[in-house]
Every structure is written in structure tokens, then in C-alpha cells.
Design a protein around this motif. Sequence first.
Motif, PDB file in Angstrom:
ATOM      1  N   LEU A 253      41.619  19.519  -0.401  1.00  0.00           N
ATOM      2  CA  LEU A 253      40.652  19.380  -1.523  1.00  0.00           C
ATOM      3  C   LEU A 253      39.784  19.756  -2.176  1.00  0.00           C
ATOM      4  O   LEU A 253      39.277  20.580  -1.777  1.00  0.00           O
ATOM      5  N   PHE A 254      40.513  19.774  -3.331  1.00  0.00           N
ATOM      6  CA  PHE A 254      39.602  20.176  -4.335  1.00  0.00           C
ATOM      7  C   PHE A 254      39.976  19.845  -6.151  1.00  0.00           C
ATOM      8  O   PHE A 254      40.522  18.852  -6.239  1.00  0.00           O
ATOM      9  N   LEU A 255      37.796  19.712  -5.368  1.00  0.00           N
ATOM     10  CA  LEU A 255      37.673  18.806  -6.487  1.00  0.00           C
ATOM     11  C   LEU A 255      36.624  18.659  -7.703  1.00  0.00           C
ATOM     12  O   LEU A 255      35.915  20.205  -7.504  1.00  0.00           O
ATOM     13  N   GLY A 256      36.794  19.185  -9.116  1.00  0.00           N
ATOM     14  CA  GLY A 256      36.113  19.676 -10.082  1.00  0.00           C
ATOM     15  C   GLY A 256      36.736  20.020 -11.409  1.00  0.00           C
ATOM     16  O   GLY A 256      37.895  19.531 -11.784  1.00  0.00           O
ATOM     17  N   ARG A 257      36.224  19.633 -12.372  1.00  0.00           N
ATOM     18  CA  ARG A 257      36.934  20.554 -13.333  1.00  0.00           C
ATOM     19  C   ARG A 257      37.741  21.261 -13.019  1.00  0.00           C
ATOM     20  O   ARG A 257      38.099  22.946 -12.288  1.00  0.00           O
ATOM     21  N   VAL A 258      39.768  21.379 -13.703  1.00  0.00           N
ATOM     22  CA  VAL A 258      40.329  22.376 -13.744  1.00  0.00           C
ATOM     23  C   VAL A 258      40.329  23.434 -14.315  1.00  0.00           C
ATOM     24  O   VAL A 258      40.981  23.822 -15.464  1.00  0.00           O
ATOM     25  N   HIS A 259      39.429  24.446 -13.913  1.00  0.00           N
ATOM     26  CA  HIS A 259      39.108  25.542 -14.724  1.00  0.00           C
ATOM     27  C   HIS A 259      38.865  27.406 -14.732  1.00  0.00           C
ATOM     28  O   HIS A 259      39.153  27.448 -13.409  1.00  0.00           O
ATOM     29  N   GLU A 260      38.990  28.046 -15.457  1.00  0.00           N
ATOM     30  CA  GLU A 260      40.025  29.467 -14.862  1.00  0.00           C
ATOM     31  C   GLU A 260      38.793  29.668 -14.016  1.00  0.00           C
ATOM     32  O   GLU A 260      38.988  30.161 -13.509  1.00  0.00           O
ATOM     33  N   LYS A 261      37.613  29.577 -14.191  1.00  0.00           N
ATOM     34  CA  LYS A 261      36.581  29.962 -13.749  1.00  0.00           C
ATOM     35  C   LYS A 261      36.559  29.247 -11.782  1.00  0.00           C
ATOM     36  O   LYS A 261      36.050  30.323 -11.117  1.00  0.00           O
ATOM     37  N   LYS A 262      37.478  28.239 -11.782  1.00  0.00           N
ATOM     38  CA  LYS A 262      37.401  27.974 -10.565  1.00  0.00           C
ATOM     39  C   LYS A 262      37.787  28.422  -9.079  1.00  0.00           C
ATOM     40  O   LYS A 262      38.688  27.787  -8.257  1.00  0.00           O
ATOM     41  N   GLY A 263      39.078  29.092 -10.180  1.00  0.00           N
ATOM     42  CA  GLY A 263      40.526  30.047  -9.571  1.00  0.00           C
ATOM     43  C   GLY A 263      41.414  28.922  -8.640  1.00  0.00           C
ATOM     44  O   GLY A 263      41.857  29.193  -7.550  1.00  0.00           O
ATOM     45  N   PRO A 264      42.212  28.049  -9.910  1.00  0.00           N
ATOM     46  CA  PRO A 264      43.209  26.930  -8.871  1.00  0.00           C
ATOM     47  C   PRO A 264      44.291  27.778  -8.835  1.00  0.00           C
ATOM     48  O   PRO A 264      45.436  27.544  -8.245  1.00  0.00           O
ATOM     49  N   ASP A 265      44.063  29.305  -9.457  1.00  0.00           N
ATOM     50  CA  ASP A 265      45.406  29.898  -9.826  1.00  0.00           C
ATOM     51  C   ASP A 265      45.878  30.660  -8.359  1.00  0.00           C
ATOM     52  O   ASP A 265      46.827  30.946  -7.961  1.00  0.00           O
ATOM     53  N   LEU A 266      44.451  30.896  -8.015  1.00  0.00           N
ATOM     54  CA  LEU A 266      44.488  31.620  -7.026  1.00  0.00           C
ATOM     55  C   LEU A 266      44.892  30.760  -6.011  1.00  0.00           C
ATOM     56  O   LEU A 266      45.572  31.217  -4.889  1.00  0.00           O
ATOM     57  N   LEU A 267      44.439  30.085  -5.562  1.00  0.00           N
ATOM     58  CA  LEU A 267      44.985  28.665  -4.560  1.00  0.00           C
ATOM     59  C   LEU A 267      46.523  28.816  -4.613  1.00  0.00           C
ATOM     60  O   LEU A 267      46.932  28.318  -3.668  1.00  0.00           O
ATOM     61  N   PHE A 268      47.402  28.794  -6.056  1.00  0.00           N
ATOM     62  CA  PHE A 268      48.209  28.192  -6.187  1.00  0.00           C
ATOM     63  C   PHE A 268      49.490  29.320  -5.493  1.00  0.00           C
ATOM     64  O   PHE A 268      50.467  29.299  -5.022  1.00  0.00           O
ATOM     65  N   LYS A 269      48.497  30.005  -6.107  1.00  0.00           N
ATOM     66  CA  LYS A 269      49.624  31.587  -5.534  1.00  0.00           C
ATOM     67  C   LYS A 269      49.583  31.693  -4.394  1.00  0.00           C
ATOM     68  O   LYS A 269      50.373  32.130  -3.672  1.00  0.00           O
ATOM     69  N   ALA A 270      48.029  31.462  -3.613  1.00  0.00           N
ATOM     70  CA  ALA A 270      48.068  32.015  -2.036  1.00  0.00           C
ATOM     71  C   ALA A 270      48.348  31.206  -1.317  1.00  0.00           C
ATOM     72  O   ALA A 270      48.862  31.547  -0.301  1.00  0.00           O
ATOM     73  N   MET A 271      48.935  29.830  -1.915  1.00  0.00           N
ATOM     74  CA  MET A 271      49.313  29.067  -0.707  1.00  0.00           C
ATOM     75  C   MET A 271      51.096  29.226  -1.473  1.00  0.00           C
ATOM     76  O   MET A 271      52.229  28.794   0.484  1.00  0.00           O
ATOM     77  N   ALA A 272      51.517  29.325  -2.461  1.00  0.00           N
ATOM     78  CA  ALA A 272      52.697  30.003  -2.844  1.00  0.00           C
ATOM     79  C   ALA A 272      52.962  30.797  -1.209  1.00  0.00           C
ATOM     80  O   ALA A 272      54.309  30.829  -0.756  1.00  0.00           O
ATOM     81  N   ARG A 273      52.660  32.161  -0.989  1.00  0.00           N
ATOM     82  CA  ARG A 273      52.693  33.275  -0.414  1.00  0.00           C
ATOM     83  C   ARG A 273      52.923  32.612   1.127  1.00  0.00           C
ATOM     84  O   ARG A 273      53.753  32.619   1.894  1.00  0.00           O
ATOM     85  N   GLY A 274      51.837  31.701   1.628  1.00  0.00           N
ATOM     86  CA  GLY A 274      51.453  31.620   2.853  1.00  0.00           C
ATOM     87  C   GLY A 274      52.878  30.344   3.362  1.00  0.00           C
ATOM     88  O   GLY A 274      53.038  30.810   3.862  1.00  0.00           O
ATOM     89  N   ARG A 275      53.267  29.518   2.287  1.00  0.00           N
ATOM     90  CA  ARG A 275      54.153  28.673   2.593  1.00  0.00           C
ATOM     91  C   ARG A 275      55.346  29.453   3.125  1.00  0.00           C
ATOM     92  O   ARG A 275      56.372  28.971   3.952  1.00  0.00           O
ATOM     93  N   ALA A 276      55.575  30.084   2.189  1.00  0.00           N
ATOM     94  CA  ALA A 276      56.740  31.638   2.079  1.00  0.00           C
ATOM     95  C   ALA A 276      57.263  32.576   3.945  1.00  0.00           C
ATOM     96  O   ALA A 276      57.313  32.540   4.343  1.00  0.00           O
ATOM     97  N   ARG A 277      55.459  31.918   4.242  1.00  0.00           N
ATOM     98  CA  ARG A 277      54.815  32.794   5.547  1.00  0.00           C
ATOM     99  C   ARG A 277      55.493  32.259   7.068  1.00  0.00           C
ATOM    100  O   ARG A 277      55.875  32.601   8.220  1.00  0.00           O
ATOM    101  N   ARG A 278      54.972  31.054   6.496  1.00  0.00           N
ATOM    102  CA  ARG A 278      54.227  30.109   7.218  1.00  0.00           C
ATOM    103  C   ARG A 278      54.784  28.308   7.093  1.00  0.00           C
ATOM    104  O   ARG A 278      53.877  27.874   6.989  1.00  0.00           O
ATOM    105  N   PRO A 279      55.914  27.929   7.006  1.00  0.00           N
ATOM    106  CA  PRO A 279      56.185  27.275   6.436  1.00  0.00           C
ATOM    107  C   PRO A 279      55.966  25.970   7.247  1.00  0.00           C
ATOM    108  O   PRO A 279      55.740  25.025   6.727  1.00  0.00           O
ATOM    109  N   ALA A 280      56.469  25.927   8.731  1.00  0.00           N
ATOM    110  CA  ALA A 280      55.815  24.727   9.745  1.00  0.00           C
ATOM    111  C   ALA A 280      54.764  24.775   9.547  1.00  0.00           C
ATOM    112  O   ALA A 280      54.563  23.496   9.383  1.00  0.00           O
TER     113      ALA A 280
END
Length: 409
Positions: free
Chosen positions: A210-237
Motif C-alpha cells: 500500500l502507498f496511501l497519500g498524495r501522489v506527489h514528486e516528494k513522496k517518490g512514487p517514481d522510485l517505487l515503480f522503477k524499483a518494482m520493474a527491476r524486481g519483477r525482471a529479476r524475481r518474477p515468481a
Amino acid sequence: MSFRILHCISSVNPAGGGPIEGLKQLSAVNQQHGHQVEVLSLDAPDAPWVRDCPLPVHAMGPTWIGSWAYSPRWVPWLKANAHRYDAVIVNGIWQYHAFGTWRALHGSKTPYFLFTHGMLDPWFKRTYPLKHLKKWLFWPWAEYRTLRDANAVMFTCEDERRLARQSFWLYQCDEYIVNYGTNAPPDGADRQRAAFDAAFPELADRRCLLFLGRVHEKKGPDLLFKAMARGRARRPADLANVQIVMAGPADHAYGRAMQQMVVSEGLQDMVTWTGMVTGDVKWGAFRRAQAFILPSHQENFGIAVAEALACGVPVLISNQVNIWREIQQAEAGLIDADTIEGTERLIERWLDTPADEWARMGANARACFFQRFHIERTAESFIEAMELFGMRKRPADYVSRTVPGVLAG
């Protein structure tokens, strides 16, 4: 002893996030303890959020100068009515409500106190240098004086107090740390889960992050998405059944950019955008989450972080969330840097933590909330500060209980 308290804030619109939410929660507890609380704002008197506010609101009506709200009624009204209050609380700076309160009250017998709500964090200086330059035009004759002449400037934790000194070299105020917090969740965990499941049935069998709050630059949602994309490529299961729940307003330019990023990173099947959630659905989002994540670049306190703890949900946060030390000490979550790599490590550590260890951290999270971040603790600390700094003659232990005003270079 009961107080008559006036809170000054730019707007009581709940879309404003933490400051108004904290104001309402703190005021509810103050009222339960016999204090009288009212609000002075720059809102239009007929605004729906003024009508729906649980507190009496004196809405002065804005005159807009670009995106800056001003009211010629503010200073005359406050000068005429200041005698009705034992203390005035300014919530936030960089808007006219703060400077207008200084204009009305400096040199008067009515004490005023100031919550900066993280608005002096040097992250803003580094990230928006042009805006910071504009703020310098206001600082010497407006915000600097507002802080300097306040009976006390209240900070929500030690990190906020320390960081506030770094934004402007001309800085002088009496500092006081208030044990900030929020309400415990209402009873009815099963009902709340059911409300969330009814609103989002497709998530019933998913492991919700869960990410709950304003979708704002300072809260780092871009970091979450890029990190998740990397993780999914390495650990899809390991991530096959994980769903990121983005709960918060995203119908704006940055929010739409983040929705496009989700598509470009190939994550559209594992991200759910709920929009703003309230009531049982909001609490159900916490109840259904296996972890709460906030890789923020700057977070003064993070009410949503405290709410997650209150629900027994361990948190994955950056070390730029100012209460990270307390959470780390309580072993109530995982901490890392506000980078893509740091966020990726948070997700991996979450995936690799055994279920029994995660359950222990959940119990620690709830205990941490009630020991450190419950709104009752805030109310006690808040009233103590007003009693201490509202006195004409401060007690002998003043220096040991507070940090005196400084001129920082």
C-alpha cells in the motif's frame, strides 16, 4: 485549566493533506479535554469543506494574487477578536495566513505558536532552486519575523527541528518538539476489510503493498515503480501475486505522468489506482495491506505511516521520513535510502522476511504507535508547550526542556 484556542490555516480543504488532518484530530482530543477550538482560514465562506468541517470556521474569503491567497479581512478580524483566545496556532508557512497572523499579533498580549509542518526542510531548497529564490524575497520581512516573534515554533520530531535550520541562514526562534501523532483506527477491522474488498474485489487474493497519500514528486512514487520493474525482471515468481495499491488523488499533471510511467514500465497489471479513499474503505486498505511503502524524498512526519503502524502493518520507508529512527528502533519496519536502489532493497527485504518475523514486526508496529504516535500523546505535549511558552516568566528549567532561539549560519 482549559484553553480557548484558535488555529490559523490557509484552507480546511481535506485535499490539503497532513496539516488540516492533523489539526482536526488534535482539536477533537483537545475538545474532549475541555478546551474550546475554532479555526481561521482563507477559504470562501460558502466552500463545501468549510460547511463540512467539524470545527467552527471563520472563513475570511480569498483574494487571489496568482496562486497566492490573500484576504484584507484577516488582520482586522484577528486584531478585533484576539482577546477571545488564550492561544493562536499557525499551521504552516509561505501563505498569507502566517504573515497575516504575525501582522495582527506581534507585540500583542495574545501568544501565538507556529507549526512549520516540514515546510523549512532543505529538500525543497535543493529540488526547487527557483522557488527557493522567490522565498528568499519573502523570508527576511515575512516568514523570518513570523518565526522569530512566535512564542514557540513547534516541530514534530528532532529531525524536522534539525533540518529546519539548514534552509535559510537568517533563522531565529524558540524551538520546541511536540510528540506528534494521529488517531488510532476505529473499531471494526472485519467491516473495514469487507468495505475495501467490496470496492476492489479484484484484489481479494493479492498481496497488497500500500502507498496511501498524495501522489506527489516528494513522496517518490517514481522510485517505487522503477524499483518494482527491476524486481519483477529479476524475481518474477516472487512478485507474481503482489499488487501495488496507489490510494490517493492522482488526477493532476504529476499523477497522470506517474500513471503513464506505470504503463511504460510494464506494470499496469500490478498497480491499482484507487483515487482518494476515506472511512471504512481507507482503513480497509490498511487492514488488507501486507506492508505500507513510502520511499519519500521528504516527509515531515507522515500521518499515513503512523496510521499503518496503528493497524499493525510494518512500513517500508526511506530515511527521509523524519520518524524513521523511532521506527527502526522499535523494529516496526524497514529503512533504506530514497533511491531506486534503496527502494528495490526494501522490496527484496520484504519478500525475503519469513512470515513469523513479519508478524512480529506487525506487533512491534502497533506497540510503536501507541507508545510514540497516538494523538493523546500529541495533545498532552501540545498543551504543555502552550502552558510553558505562554507564561510571561518562564520556569527555571526552560533551557533544559527546550532549545533556545539560535542564529544559524
